[in-house]
Write a protein that holds these residues in place. Structure first.
Motif, PDB file in Angstrom:
ATOM      1  N   ARG A 174       0.869  -1.174   0.000  1.00 13.37           N
ATOM      2  CA  ARG A 174       0.000   0.000   0.000  1.00 13.37           C
ATOM      3  C   ARG A 174       0.892   1.205   0.000  1.00 13.37           C
ATOM      4  NH1 ARG A 174      -5.059   1.174   3.660  1.00 13.37           N
ATOM      5  NH2 ARG A 174      -5.128   2.986   2.286  1.00 13.37           N
ATOM      6  N   GLY A 175       0.570   2.211  -0.792  1.00  9.77           N
ATOM      7  CA  GLY A 175       1.395   3.408  -0.777  1.00  9.77           C
ATOM      8  C   GLY A 175       1.276   4.227  -2.035  1.00  9.77           C
ATOM      9  N   ASP A 176       2.228   5.140  -2.139  1.00 10.28           N
ATOM     10  CA  ASP A 176       2.273   6.108  -3.231  1.00 10.28           C
ATOM     11  C   ASP A 176       3.373   5.678  -4.202  1.00 10.28           C
ATOM     12  OD1 ASP A 176       2.861   8.322  -4.838  1.00 10.28           O
ATOM     13  OD2 ASP A 176       2.510   9.755  -3.231  1.00 10.28           O
ATOM     14  N   ILE A 177       3.022   5.488  -5.447  1.00  8.58           N
ATOM     15  CA  ILE A 177       3.988   4.949  -6.406  1.00  8.58           C
ATOM     16  C   ILE A 177       5.179   5.897  -6.622  1.00  8.58           C
ATOM     17  CG2 ILE A 177       2.982   5.789  -8.579  1.00  8.58           C
ATOM     18  CD1 ILE A 177       3.382   2.796  -9.557  1.00  8.58           C
ATOM     19  N   THR A 178       4.960   7.186  -6.400  1.00 11.02           N
ATOM     20  CA  THR A 178       6.068   8.129  -6.644  1.00 11.02           C
ATOM     21  C   THR A 178       7.195   7.956  -5.619  1.00 11.02           C
ATOM     22  OG1 THR A 178       5.112   9.898  -5.293  1.00 11.02           O
ATOM     23  CG2 THR A 178       4.519   9.870  -7.629  1.00 11.02           C
ATOM     24  N   GLU A 179       6.903   7.288  -4.510  1.00 10.54           N
ATOM     25  CA  GLU A 179       7.926   7.105  -3.470  1.00 10.54           C
ATOM     26  C   GLU A 179       8.669   5.780  -3.602  1.00 10.54           C
ATOM     27  OE1 GLU A 179       5.730   7.597   0.143  1.00 10.54           O
ATOM     28  OE2 GLU A 179       5.328   9.708  -0.283  1.00 10.54           O
ATOM     29  N   GLN A 180       8.315   5.005  -4.596  1.00  7.84           N
ATOM     30  CA  GLN A 180       8.874   3.654  -4.708  1.00  7.84           C
ATOM     31  C   GLN A 180      10.305   3.653  -5.217  1.00  7.84           C
ATOM     32  OE1 GLN A 180       7.245   0.716  -3.740  1.00  7.84           O
ATOM     33  NE2 GLN A 180       5.963   2.286  -2.803  1.00  7.84           N
ATOM     34  N   HIS A 181      11.129   2.878  -4.553  1.00  7.29           N
ATOM     35  CA  HIS A 181      12.479   2.608  -5.035  1.00  7.29           C
ATOM     36  C   HIS A 181      12.382   1.344  -5.885  1.00  7.29           C
ATOM     37  CE1 HIS A 181      14.726   5.576  -2.575  1.00  7.29           C
ATOM     38  NE2 HIS A 181      13.579   5.561  -1.930  1.00  7.29           N
TER      39      HIS A 181
ATOM     40  N   ALA B 198      -2.791   0.511 -10.245  1.00 11.12           N
ATOM     41  CA  ALA B 198      -3.962  -0.187 -10.790  1.00 11.12           C
ATOM     42  C   ALA B 198      -4.454   0.607 -11.999  1.00 11.12           C
ATOM     43  CB  ALA B 198      -5.046  -0.284  -9.725  1.00 11.12           C
ATOM     44  N   VAL B 199      -3.853   0.308 -13.145  1.00 12.67           N
ATOM     45  CA  VAL B 199      -4.149   1.053 -14.381  1.00 12.67           C
ATOM     46  C   VAL B 199      -5.659   0.986 -14.685  1.00 12.67           C
ATOM     47  CG1 VAL B 199      -3.682   1.197 -16.871  1.00 12.67           C
ATOM     48  CG2 VAL B 199      -1.843   0.538 -15.280  1.00 12.67           C
ATOM     49  N   SER B 200      -6.216   2.099 -15.058  1.00 13.78           N
ATOM     50  CA  SER B 200      -7.636   2.274 -15.459  1.00 13.78           C
ATOM     51  C   SER B 200      -8.629   2.217 -14.300  1.00 13.78           C
ATOM     52  CB  SER B 200      -8.073   1.254 -16.532  1.00 13.78           C
ATOM     53  OG  SER B 200      -7.500   1.555 -17.783  1.00 13.78           O
ATOM     54  N   ALA B 201      -8.166   1.923 -13.083  1.00 19.28           N
ATOM     55  CA  ALA B 201      -9.112   1.714 -11.977  1.00 19.28           C
ATOM     56  C   ALA B 201      -9.464   2.993 -11.221  1.00 19.28           C
ATOM     57  CB  ALA B 201      -8.571   0.671 -11.015  1.00 19.28           C
ATOM     58  N   GLY B 202      -9.009   4.143 -11.715  1.00 15.94           N
ATOM     59  CA  GLY B 202      -9.340   5.416 -11.072  1.00 15.94           C
ATOM     60  C   GLY B 202     -10.256   6.220 -11.975  1.00 15.94           C
ATOM     61  N   ILE B 203      -9.695   7.277 -12.542  1.00 16.54           N
ATOM     62  CA  ILE B 203     -10.454   8.185 -13.406  1.00 16.54           C
ATOM     63  C   ILE B 203     -11.082   7.438 -14.589  1.00 16.54           C
ATOM     64  CG2 ILE B 203     -10.149  10.162 -14.996  1.00 16.54           C
ATOM     65  CD1 ILE B 203      -7.970  11.132 -12.868  1.00 16.54           C
ATOM     66  N   TYR B 204     -10.443   6.393 -15.078  1.00 17.73           N
ATOM     67  CA  TYR B 204     -10.969   5.645 -16.227  1.00 17.73           C
ATOM     68  C   TYR B 204     -12.044   4.625 -15.852  1.00 17.73           C
ATOM     69  CZ  TYR B 204      -7.763   7.747 -19.656  1.00 17.73           C
ATOM     70  OH  TYR B 204      -7.106   8.614 -20.506  1.00 17.73           O
TER      71      TYR B 204
ATOM     72  N   PHE C 177       2.848  -4.289  -7.194  1.00 14.70           N
ATOM     73  CA  PHE C 177       1.645  -3.472  -7.349  1.00 14.70           C
ATOM     74  C   PHE C 177       1.570  -2.519  -6.158  1.00 14.70           C
ATOM     75  CE2 PHE C 177       0.587  -7.145 -10.003  1.00 14.70           C
ATOM     76  CZ  PHE C 177       0.216  -6.482 -11.162  1.00 14.70           C
ATOM     77  N   VAL C 178       1.498  -1.231  -6.463  1.00 17.23           N
ATOM     78  CA  VAL C 178       1.482  -0.208  -5.420  1.00 17.23           C
ATOM     79  C   VAL C 178       0.073   0.367  -5.364  1.00 17.23           C
ATOM     80  CG1 VAL C 178       2.523   1.927  -4.588  1.00 17.23           C
ATOM     81  CG2 VAL C 178       3.903   0.260  -5.845  1.00 17.23           C
ATOM     82  N   LEU C 179      -0.621   0.025  -4.292  1.00 15.87           N
ATOM     83  CA  LEU C 179      -2.039   0.344  -4.198  1.00 15.87           C
ATOM     84  C   LEU C 179      -2.258   1.480  -3.204  1.00 15.87           C
ATOM     85  CD1 LEU C 179      -2.914  -1.630  -6.225  1.00 15.87           C
ATOM     86  CD2 LEU C 179      -1.802  -3.111  -4.543  1.00 15.87           C
ATOM     87  N   PHE C 180      -2.944   2.463  -3.685  1.00 13.50           N
ATOM     88  CA  PHE C 180      -3.154   3.696  -2.948  1.00 13.50           C
ATOM     89  C   PHE C 180      -4.252   3.534  -1.906  1.00 13.50           C
ATOM     90  CE2 PHE C 180      -3.835   8.472  -3.445  1.00 13.50           C
ATOM     91  CZ  PHE C 180      -2.551   8.789  -3.031  1.00 13.50           C
ATOM     92  N   GLU C 181      -5.277   2.786  -2.281  1.00 17.07           N
ATOM     93  CA  GLU C 181      -6.466   2.706  -1.423  1.00 17.07           C
ATOM     94  C   GLU C 181      -6.574   1.304  -0.832  1.00 17.07           C
ATOM     95  OE1 GLU C 181      -9.683   4.291  -4.410  1.00 17.07           O
ATOM     96  OE2 GLU C 181      -8.063   3.188  -5.355  1.00 17.07           O
ATOM     97  N   ALA C 182      -7.183   1.215   0.359  1.00 17.60           N
ATOM     98  CA  ALA C 182      -7.371  -0.085   1.025  1.00 17.60           C
ATOM     99  C   ALA C 182      -8.154  -1.038   0.129  1.00 17.60           C
ATOM    100  CB  ALA C 182      -8.090   0.102   2.343  1.00 17.60           C
ATOM    101  N   ARG C 183      -9.186  -0.548  -0.535  1.00 19.72           N
ATOM    102  CA  ARG C 183     -10.024  -1.442  -1.349  1.00 19.72           C
ATOM    103  C   ARG C 183      -9.234  -1.998  -2.531  1.00 19.72           C
ATOM    104  NH1 ARG C 183     -12.845   0.591  -5.953  1.00 19.72           N
ATOM    105  NH2 ARG C 183     -11.932   2.603  -6.506  1.00 19.72           N
ATOM    106  N   ALA C 184      -8.280  -1.248  -3.010  1.00 21.18           N
ATOM    107  CA  ALA C 184      -7.446  -1.741  -4.110  1.00 21.18           C
ATOM    108  C   ALA C 184      -6.528  -2.851  -3.591  1.00 21.18           C
ATOM    109  CB  ALA C 184      -6.625  -0.595  -4.701  1.00 21.18           C
ATOM    110  N   TYR C 185      -5.959  -2.637  -2.425  1.00 20.47           N
ATOM    111  CA  TYR C 185      -5.069  -3.661  -1.848  1.00 20.47           C
ATOM    112  C   TYR C 185      -5.830  -4.966  -1.632  1.00 20.47           C
ATOM    113  CZ  TYR C 185      -1.414  -5.800   0.900  1.00 20.47           C
ATOM    114  OH  TYR C 185      -0.442  -6.657   1.340  1.00 20.47           O
ATOM    115  N   ILE C 186      -7.042  -4.858  -1.109  1.00 21.78           N
ATOM    116  CA  ILE C 186      -7.859  -6.056  -0.850  1.00 21.78           C
ATOM    117  C   ILE C 186      -8.177  -6.780  -2.167  1.00 21.78           C
ATOM    118  CG2 ILE C 186     -10.168  -6.789  -0.064  1.00 21.78           C
ATOM    119  CD1 ILE C 186      -9.870  -4.456   2.064  1.00 21.78           C
TER     120      ILE C 186
END
Ligand code: AR6
Length: 171
Positions: free
Chosen positions: A8-15, A120-126, A153-162
Motif C-alpha cells: 500500500r502506498g504512493d507509487i512516486t515514493e517507490q524505489h 492499478a491502471v484504469s481503476a481510477g479516473i478511467y 503493485f502499489v495500491l493507494f487505497e485499502a479497497r485496491a489492496y484487498i
C-alpha cells in the motif's frame, strides 16, 4: 520468473528500477497517478514526453501501448507510461488493459529493469471496476514471460489492496 508483490502506498515514493504511469494518450500529464508522477518528478519527464511526441508519437500513445522516459527527481530510474482503456459496459476492453501490463513488461525488459512498480491502471479516473482491474493485472503479469524479477503493485487505497490480494490468492 517474476515475483508479484503488493504494497500500500504512493507509487512516486517507490524505489524500483521503473514505475509505471497510468497516463493518457497525449502524454502531457493529467490527474491521479499521472499528476502525482509529473508533480513529484519535475519538468524533465514532461520535456521527454514532448520530445517523444515530436519524434515518433505525433498522434499520441495508443491505448494498450507503453513507452519509457527517465524519472526526473523520483527515486526510480525510469517511468514507463502506458495508456489504459476507459471502462465501458457496452464493449469488452479487457484485452487493451492486459496489453498495458504486457507492453510495460516488454519495455522494462528493453530497459534492463529488474524491479517494476505498477499502479492499478484504469481503476481510477478511467472507471474500471477494481476487482476486475486487479484480476486482469495480476493474471497478465503472472502469465507474461519477462526478465523482471519483481512486479510490485502499489495500491493507494485499502479497497485496491484487498482486490489485488484476492487476485493473487486466486492465481
Ligand atoms: N500512487 C499509487 N496509486 C495511485 C496514486 C499514487 N500516487 N494516485 C492515484 N492512485 P488513475 P486511470 C490510484 O486515475 O484510471 C489521469 O488524468 C488510484 O486510486 O491515476 O488509468 C491520466 O492522465 C487508482 O486506484 O488512472 C488519464 O487521463 C489507480 O491509481 C487518466 O487519469 C489508477 O487511477 C487515467 O486514469
Amino acid at each position: 520468473m517474476t515475483r508479484i508483490t503488493l504494497v500500500r502506498g504512493d507509487i512516486t515514493e517507490q524505489h524500483a528500477d521503473a514505475i509505471v504511469n497510468a497516463a493518457n494518450s497525449s502524454l502531457m500529464g493529467g490527474g491521479g497517478v499521472d499528476g502525482a508522477i509529473h508533480r513529484r518528478g519535475g519538468p524533465e519527464i514532461l520535456a521527454e514526453c514532448r520530445a517523444l511526441r515530436a519524434a515518433k508519437l505525433g498522434r499520441g500513445l495508443a491505448t494498450g501501448a507503453a513507452v519509457a522516459t527517465t524519472a526526473g527527481r523520483l527515486p526510480a530510474r525510469w517511468v514507463i507510461h502506458t495508456v489504459g482503456p476507459v471502462y465501458s459496459r457496452a464493449e469488452d476492453r479487457s484485452a487493451l488493459l492486459a496489453s498495458c501490463y504486457r507492453e510495460s513488461l516488454r519495455v522494462a525488459d528493453d530497459l534492463g529493469a529488474s524491479t517494476v512498480a505498477f499502479p492499478a491502471v484504469s481503476a481510477g479516473i478511467y472507471g474500471w471496476p477494481m476487482d476486475d482491474a486487479a484480476r486482469i493485472a495480476v493474471e497478465t503479469v503472472h502469465g507474461t514471460p519477462s526478465a523482471v524479477t519483481e512486479a510490485r503493485f502499489v495500491l493507494f487505497e485499502a479497497r485496491a489492496y484487498i482486490a489485488f490480494e484476492a487476485a493473487v490468492a486466486a492465481l
